[in-house]
Design a protein around this motif. Structure first.
Motif, PDB file in Angstrom:
ATOM      1  N   ASN A 157      85.151 -33.456 -10.786  1.00 45.53           N
ATOM      2  CA  ASN A 157      84.329 -32.311 -11.199  1.00 45.53           C
ATOM      3  C   ASN A 157      84.664 -31.111 -10.306  1.00 45.53           C
ATOM      4  O   ASN A 157      83.795 -30.517  -9.661  1.00 45.53           O
ATOM      5  CB  ASN A 157      82.836 -32.631 -11.136  1.00 45.53           C
ATOM      6  CG  ASN A 157      81.991 -31.557 -11.793  1.00 45.53           C
ATOM      7  OD1 ASN A 157      82.516 -30.668 -12.467  1.00 45.53           O
ATOM      8  ND2 ASN A 157      80.687 -31.625 -11.578  1.00 45.53           N
ATOM      9  N   CYS A 163      83.898 -20.335  -9.789  1.00 49.05           N
ATOM     10  CA  CYS A 163      82.867 -21.182 -10.384  1.00 49.05           C
ATOM     11  C   CYS A 163      81.471 -20.626 -10.160  1.00 49.05           C
ATOM     12  O   CYS A 163      80.515 -21.060 -10.786  1.00 49.05           O
ATOM     13  CB  CYS A 163      82.980 -22.595  -9.857  1.00 49.05           C
ATOM     14  SG  CYS A 163      84.502 -23.348 -10.415  1.00 49.05           S
ATOM     15  N   GLY A 167      80.900 -21.551 -13.587  1.00 51.57           N
ATOM     16  CA  GLY A 167      80.587 -22.975 -13.592  1.00 51.57           C
ATOM     17  C   GLY A 167      81.783 -23.827 -13.211  1.00 51.57           C
ATOM     18  O   GLY A 167      82.924 -23.361 -13.176  1.00 51.57           O
ATOM     19  N   THR A 170      82.688 -29.600 -15.132  1.00 56.38           N
ATOM     20  CA  THR A 170      81.817 -30.244 -16.126  1.00 56.38           C
ATOM     21  C   THR A 170      81.285 -29.256 -17.162  1.00 56.38           C
ATOM     22  O   THR A 170      81.031 -29.624 -18.304  1.00 56.38           O
ATOM     23  CB  THR A 170      80.654 -31.000 -15.434  1.00 56.38           C
ATOM     24  OG1 THR A 170      80.040 -31.866 -16.388  1.00 56.38           O
ATOM     25  CG2 THR A 170      79.603 -30.058 -14.867  1.00 56.38           C
ATOM     26  N   ASN A 171      81.154 -27.996 -16.792  1.00 58.27           N
ATOM     27  CA  ASN A 171      80.665 -26.989 -17.731  1.00 58.27           C
ATOM     28  C   ASN A 171      81.731 -26.553 -18.735  1.00 58.27           C
ATOM     29  O   ASN A 171      81.450 -25.781 -19.647  1.00 58.27           O
ATOM     30  CB  ASN A 171      80.148 -25.755 -16.977  1.00 58.27           C
ATOM     31  CG  ASN A 171      79.179 -26.113 -15.875  1.00 58.27           C
ATOM     32  OD1 ASN A 171      79.441 -25.905 -14.706  1.00 58.27           O
ATOM     33  ND2 ASN A 171      78.052 -26.688 -16.237  1.00 58.27           N
ATOM     34  N   HIS A 172      82.942 -27.050 -18.562  1.00 60.13           N
ATOM     35  CA  HIS A 172      84.042 -26.619 -19.426  1.00 60.13           C
ATOM     36  C   HIS A 172      84.702 -27.755 -20.189  1.00 60.13           C
ATOM     37  O   HIS A 172      85.730 -27.565 -20.817  1.00 60.13           O
ATOM     38  CB  HIS A 172      85.081 -25.864 -18.589  1.00 60.13           C
ATOM     39  CG  HIS A 172      84.523 -24.620 -17.971  1.00 60.13           C
ATOM     40  ND1 HIS A 172      84.560 -23.399 -18.591  1.00 60.13           N
ATOM     41  CD2 HIS A 172      83.836 -24.420 -16.822  1.00 60.13           C
ATOM     42  CE1 HIS A 172      83.948 -22.498 -17.837  1.00 60.13           C
ATOM     43  NE2 HIS A 172      83.495 -23.098 -16.756  1.00 60.13           N
ATOM     44  N   GLY A 203      79.218 -36.417 -19.482  1.00 62.88           N
ATOM     45  CA  GLY A 203      78.708 -35.824 -18.252  1.00 62.88           C
ATOM     46  C   GLY A 203      78.747 -36.804 -17.095  1.00 62.88           C
ATOM     47  O   GLY A 203      78.992 -36.425 -15.952  1.00 62.88           O
TER      48      GLY A 203
ATOM     49  N   ARG B 139      72.602 -19.850 -25.643  1.00 63.15           N
ATOM     50  CA  ARG B 139      73.425 -20.815 -24.904  1.00 63.15           C
ATOM     51  C   ARG B 139      74.896 -20.414 -24.955  1.00 63.15           C
ATOM     52  O   ARG B 139      75.694 -20.890 -24.155  1.00 63.15           O
ATOM     53  CB  ARG B 139      73.215 -22.238 -25.423  1.00 63.15           C
ATOM     54  CG  ARG B 139      73.766 -22.489 -26.802  1.00 63.15           C
ATOM     55  CD  ARG B 139      73.516 -23.914 -27.257  1.00 63.15           C
ATOM     56  NE  ARG B 139      74.507 -24.850 -26.756  1.00 63.15           N
ATOM     57  CZ  ARG B 139      74.357 -26.161 -26.743  1.00 63.15           C
ATOM     58  NH1 ARG B 139      73.238 -26.692 -27.187  1.00 63.15           N
ATOM     59  NH2 ARG B 139      75.292 -26.951 -26.301  1.00 63.15           N
ATOM     60  N   GLY B 143      74.825 -21.329 -21.429  1.00 68.55           N
ATOM     61  CA  GLY B 143      74.920 -22.778 -21.372  1.00 68.55           C
ATOM     62  C   GLY B 143      73.613 -23.438 -21.779  1.00 68.55           C
ATOM     63  O   GLY B 143      72.655 -22.769 -22.156  1.00 68.55           O
ATOM     64  N   ARG B 146      72.164 -29.142 -19.724  1.00 69.44           N
ATOM     65  CA  ARG B 146      73.094 -29.893 -18.866  1.00 69.44           C
ATOM     66  C   ARG B 146      73.819 -28.982 -17.869  1.00 69.44           C
ATOM     67  O   ARG B 146      74.322 -29.439 -16.851  1.00 69.44           O
ATOM     68  CB  ARG B 146      74.073 -30.723 -19.696  1.00 69.44           C
ATOM     69  CG  ARG B 146      75.166 -29.929 -20.332  1.00 69.44           C
ATOM     70  CD  ARG B 146      75.898 -30.704 -21.397  1.00 69.44           C
ATOM     71  NE  ARG B 146      76.679 -31.840 -20.943  1.00 69.44           N
ATOM     72  CZ  ARG B 146      77.889 -31.767 -20.394  1.00 69.44           C
ATOM     73  NH1 ARG B 146      78.446 -30.604 -20.175  1.00 69.44           N
ATOM     74  NH2 ARG B 146      78.538 -32.866 -20.065  1.00 69.44           N
ATOM     75  N   ASP B 147      73.895 -27.704 -18.198  1.00 73.19           N
ATOM     76  CA  ASP B 147      74.569 -26.773 -17.294  1.00 73.19           C
ATOM     77  C   ASP B 147      73.621 -26.174 -16.260  1.00 73.19           C
ATOM     78  O   ASP B 147      74.058 -25.588 -15.278  1.00 73.19           O
ATOM     79  CB  ASP B 147      75.179 -25.613 -18.092  1.00 73.19           C
ATOM     80  CG  ASP B 147      76.116 -26.106 -19.181  1.00 73.19           C
ATOM     81  OD1 ASP B 147      77.047 -26.847 -18.842  1.00 73.19           O
ATOM     82  OD2 ASP B 147      75.913 -25.762 -20.358  1.00 73.19           O
ATOM     83  N   LYS B 179      72.761 -35.765 -15.802  1.00 77.53           N
ATOM     84  CA  LYS B 179      73.246 -35.777 -17.179  1.00 77.53           C
ATOM     85  C   LYS B 179      72.663 -36.937 -17.973  1.00 77.53           C
ATOM     86  O   LYS B 179      72.494 -36.865 -19.178  1.00 77.53           O
ATOM     87  CB  LYS B 179      74.778 -35.884 -17.195  1.00 77.53           C
ATOM     88  CG  LYS B 179      75.497 -34.760 -16.499  1.00 77.53           C
ATOM     89  CD  LYS B 179      75.543 -33.508 -17.351  1.00 77.53           C
ATOM     90  CE  LYS B 179      76.445 -32.451 -16.759  1.00 77.53           C
ATOM     91  NZ  LYS B 179      75.957 -31.863 -15.509  1.00 77.53           N
TER      92      LYS B 179
END
Ligand SMILES: Cc1cc2nc3c(=O)[nH]c(=O)nc-3n(C[C@H](O)[C@H](O)[C@H](O)COP(=O)(O)OP(=O)(O)OC[C@H]3O[C@@H](n4cnc5c(N)ncnc54)[C@H](O)[C@@H]3O)c2cc1C
Lengths: 488, 432
Positions: A157, A163, A167, A170-172, A203, B139, B143, B146-147, B179
């Motif tokens: 991650n 970032c 982010g 994980t955000n991508h 996730g 979003r 996001g 989860r973000d 998550k």
């Protein structure tokens, strides 16, 4: 060491033969001499030899290798570029290493839906380079992006300087194909569709440090380049002023794309490295701040940042005047870890996270740790999100110094967890911070995580001995670390 | 903190009609005041083999769940309040029963916000929103849960209290256990406390509404593609069908909602950009600040929820569709094929791939409309789940759609954490 063996042509291990059957003779390394470069990753304090290294060309081959290892009870692990800094790819149990470097293709790009599909061995920066002609990029930008793989990024991650606004990995991530530890291939969110019904297995896998499955295909989000970008460099005579400026900028309601900091020792290092930019040698701290977005709105934010810095007694503050100048500032920052090689024979990178408002006191604690250990510590880090990187400078040739460095590293992590922070922001736990997991989690919380591992990886054959300080196992590791240190 | 008599005086459930209509209710309602009480309730129920339905504000009572009988409703309504707000760190820790509006109002005073904008903010609790993974049009830029969730406190079915994540904005220590609970529909643990990243309140908010008549729908897609391929940074790119446009902005047209939240100059520049690139003949309306705010408020309170008494004469359903971004457009186009007699109000994000369809009409027709949408979505490798439907129909229509090939992992996770199926049994995918 291996010379005498070679001539005898010993019976080849039958398992090796089997692996060769799967991927071909050329794609398996098993002689000690060839395995040497796989005895560690970017965490070089600890070393151990694998049983073999295999280079599969596709998912089916990965699955076949995994199935074979799993039915024959052979420990195995995945490896990307081997730049991990916490020892995640080190074979503690004579693993078969599954190297993904030959699965290195960009499979497709869908600009309209803003996604790209890559193989795990595809190098991070190559993605941005492949789509930049159309004005797109891939946001997570670890400093190692010119070599590290996206598969490795998913496993750790990974984060990076930008970032703060965009982010972490994980955000991508929109979809993953994974070979589970029993050899089964699963595809999560095949079309990169969000909120896939069910538990968020994607996730969980992201950041699981290669202990839940081998990632064989990744669908990532791509972004359009921002219209404008401006970068500020600010020099401070007092580190405290620099730290306070960080909080002030965030409190002013600005969301910078990046907000990086270096202290005096770090500046000495980067200026001695390959990309010096001429920072003064008598300042205590510098901030590198970038704002991006719609051009029309940037200058106003830059003005506000300049004012914040002035309010914190900045000695000099300037805005990059050209893309070339901006590039030089970033090269200087992004090669910062390696540059420490110019001022110290060895260095250990730490990765604690703190609430950013606690920066001044934590930095002070780190300097105290430095004084106590007698080792210099350079700080070069993502200040905007409170992700510290104390670089502990040491000389492994001096008896006892490696051990001292490890101890100082642990003390830095304690200083972070003591203010409610974390022991790692982007480099992962690996084997390096297993014990330190106890700084942030109770036994019950660790147990809850181990139970999740058991769902995916019930026999613990995949990347065994990482992440968790199970009582018996962590004693062993401590001893091994100690032995290794003693030998060096 | 609260008293320790557990369980307290059980309260008879008065909202019987809603319970009959939507299910997911226990014979008794428990409203514990503290995490310790929750832990004790769970531990006891788990030991005794009792079944618990967890509830926040009740807005999602119609969301999943085929089980006829639970022993208890565990209401989180008694667990409210901000635990810790670190203004300079831009993080907030809040009890799970706090409503979205309560939290936003609190943060507003500090010029900050949580950047998650789900439906029914006055009723929906933060815990429920996270458990159901609710989000809104914005979003696209900000996001989803989860973000934004960085830490949780969760009570496991056996009463154990677990923290996941931490109170810092960046963290990779151990598995990303947050998550696991986002979108888990309360089937794994009871979320008691949530820590989230915050954002500064934007200095300027604006909303450009571009409307075109039905035969010009393609123009809106072209505009969206153009926006996405430009350097414009909208926070929403939400397409509304004609029925919904009519309802909110009184336009018999398809409408694209392009919102901007930035410093003022950027907002203006981007509004102008849209103006310059608007399709010929399109109707463009721009609203700002309070007015934009008001619009979104209305928007968030349109869909039927578990708190709306069902109408006698018609059946209402809400479908959530996940697809590739631009398939939002295709699916909406194809939804015109839904048979007459069903009212279809739809919106979907051309930049994020999530759409919602509110269907109302005669029961059988609504059922076949759901099937139509599901077929369309699945043909495009997407999915359709039924977010809101009366209880008696949830056996007939599988709320969660077809099982994934890795469903066994879900089962494994559930079995590991809640082996006795104490929490929200049968509420989730595949009867989990
Ligand atoms: C100079 C330098 C700077 C760095 N800067 C940053 C930074 O700014 N931000 C940051 O986040 N990190 C940084 N790193 C750390 C490192 O580059 C990242 O962790 C990176 O993501 C590792 O990728 P890799 O391909 O080298 O993985 P490896 O080191 O090969 O592997 C890392 C872990 O991932 C697992 N793994 C690898 N591939 C897979 C796969 N396909 N499936 C499952 N598991 C897999 C391995 O088993 C191992 O546990 C830096 C490292 C160096 C040396």
């Amino acid at each position: 060491m291996f010379g005498s063996k070679k001539r005898k042509k010993p019976q080849r291990d039958p398992h090796i033969n089997k692996l060769i059957e799967i991927v071909g003779e050329k794609e398996v390394l098993y002689e000690d001499a060839d395995l040497l470069s796989y005895d560690c990753d970017g965490f070089t304090v600890h070393k151990a030899m694998p049983k073999a290294v295999v280079f599969p060309a596709n998912t089916e081959e990965v699955a076949a290798i995994v199935r074979y290892c799993s039915t024959n009870n052979i420990p195995f692990l995945a490896r990307g570029a081997g730049t991990g800094l916490s020892g995640g790819a080190i074979p503690l149990n004579r693993e078969v290493i599954i190297s993904l470097v030959k699965m290195k293709h960009l499979l497709s790009v869908d600009y309209e839906n803003r996604q790209a599909v890559v193989q795990p061995g595809f190098v991070n920066l190559k993605l941005t380079n492949s789509i930049s002609d159309k004005g797109y990029y891939y946001a997570p930008d670890p400093s190692s992006q010119y070599v590290c793989t996206i598969g490795g990024n998913v496993a750790e991650n990974a984060g990076g300087a930008h970032c703060l606004k965009y982010g972490v990995t994980t955000n991508h991530i929109l979809g993953l194909e994974v070979v589970l530890p029993n050899g089964e291939i699963i595809e999560i969110s095949e079309a990169g569709v969000p909120d896939s019904p069910g538990y968020d297995v994607m996730g969980l896998l992201t950041g699981s440090e290669g202990t839940l499955g081998v990632v064989t295909k990744i669908t990532v989000r791509i972004l359009k380049n921002p219209e404008g970008k401006q970068t500020v460099l600010a020099y401070f005579d007092h580190i405290e002023d620099g730290s306070r400026a960080v909080s002030d900028i965030i409190s002013a309601g600005i969301v910078p794309a990046a907000l990086e900091m270096m202290d005096k020792t770090a500046i000495e290092g980067v200026e001695a490295g390959a990309y010096p930019v001429g920072h003064p040698d008598d300042i205590e701290a510098l901030l590198l701040i970038e704002v991006d977005g719609i051009k029309a709105g940037i200058s106003e934010q830059i003005e506000e940042i300049l004012n914040v810095c002035r309010g914190r007694n900045v000695r000099e503050v300037k805005v990059a005047e050209s893309e070339e100048e901006r590039g030089r500032w970033w090269a200087n920052r992004k090669t910062g870890f390696g540059a420490m090689g110019a001022i110290s024979p060895d260095y250990l990178v730490q990765d604690g996270v703190i609430p950013r408002s606690r920066l001044p006191e934590v930095l002070e604690n780190i300097y105290e740790i430095s004084r106590e250990s007698g080792l210099r510590i350079a700080n070069i880090f993502h200040a905007g999100d409170g992700n510290l990187h104390p670089l502990i400078l040491f000389d492994s040739r001096k008896p006892g110094e490696t051990e001292k460095a490890l101890k100082a590293g642990t003390a830095c992590l304690k200083a972070c967890s003591d203010v409610g922070g974390s022991i790692t922001g982007e480099h992962g736990v690996g084997i390096e911070k297993k014990e330190e997991m106890r700084f942030v989690f109770t036994d019950e919380e660790l147990e809850a995580q181990i139970k999740i591992r058991e769902v995916f990886n019930p026999d613990d054959l995949l990347n065994k001995g990482k992440l968790f300080p199970t009582p018996s196992r962590c004693m062993d590791v401590k001893k091994i670390v100690k032995d290794t240190v003693a030998v060096q | 903190m609260g008293t320790k008599e557990v369980p307290q005086e059980p309260r008879k459930d008065t909202s019987v009609s809603l319970a009959d209509a939507f299910g997911n209710r226990g014979a008794e309602v428990l409203t514990p005041k503290s995490e310790e009480e929750i832990a004790e309730i769970l531990q006891k129920a788990n030991q005794e083999g009792k079944k618990i339905a967890v509830e926040g504000g009740g807005s999602k009572r119609g969301y999943g769940g085929t089980k006829e009988h639970y022993d208890y409703t565990l209401s989180m309504a008694g667990n409210k309040g901000v635990v810790e707000h670190k203004v300079g760190d831009m993080t907030v820790t809040v009890r799970a029963g706090t409503t979205i509006t309560e939290l936003q109002d609190f943060l507003q005073e500090h010029n900050q916000m949580i950047s998650i904008h789900p439906n029914w903010p006055d009723q929906a609790t933060i815990g429920g929103v996270i458990a159901a993974n609710e989000s809104g049009p914005k979003r696209l830029k900000y996001g989803s849960a989860r973000d934004l969730v960085i830490g949780l406190r969760v009570v496991y079915p056996d009463g154990e209290i677990i923290r996941t994540g931490a109170k810092v904005v960046k963290n990779v220590a151990g598995y990303d256990m947050n998550k696991l609970f986002v979108g888990s529909m309360g089937t794994l643990g009871v979320i008691t406390e949530v820590t989230m990243k915050l954002r500064p309140k934007p200095k300027c908010e604006s909303l450009v509404q571009v409307s075109v008549p039905e035969e010009k729908l393609q123009d809106l897609k072209d505009l969206a593609v153009r926006v996405q391929d430009s350097m414009i940074e909208p926070v929403s790119l939400e397409l509304l069908n004609t029925a919904l446009s009519k309802k909110i902005i009184n336009q018999e047209a398809y409408t694209l909602l392009i919102a901007f939240e930035d410093v003022e100059k950027s907002c203006r520049y981007q509004e102008e950009w849209i103006y310059k690139h608007k399709p010929e003949g399109a109707d463009v309306e721009v609203i700002h600040q309070q007015e934009a705010h008001h619009f979104w408020k209305t928007f968030k309170n349109l869909e039927p929820s578990g708190l709306t008494a069902p109408a006698f004469e018609e059946t209402q359903a809400v479908i959530k569709i996940g697809s590739k971004n631009m398939d939002v457009y295709e699916i909406m186009k194809e939804s015109a094929g839904i048979e007459a007699g069903v009212k279809v109000e739809a919106h979907g994000g051309l930049g994020h791939g999530i759409s919602y369809y509110t269907l109302s009409g005669p029961e059988r027709k609504v059922i076949s409309a759901i099937q139509h949408l599901r077929r369309t979505a699945e043909e495009k490798k997407g999915y359709a789940i039924v977010k809101h439907l009366p209880y008696h129909l949830r056996d007939e229509i599988d709320v969660w759609g077809k099982k994934t090939s890795y469903f066994f992992l879900f089962e494994g996770i559930k079995r590991t954490i809640d082996p006795k199926n104490t929490l929200n049994h049968q509420r989730f995918i595949g009867g989990i």
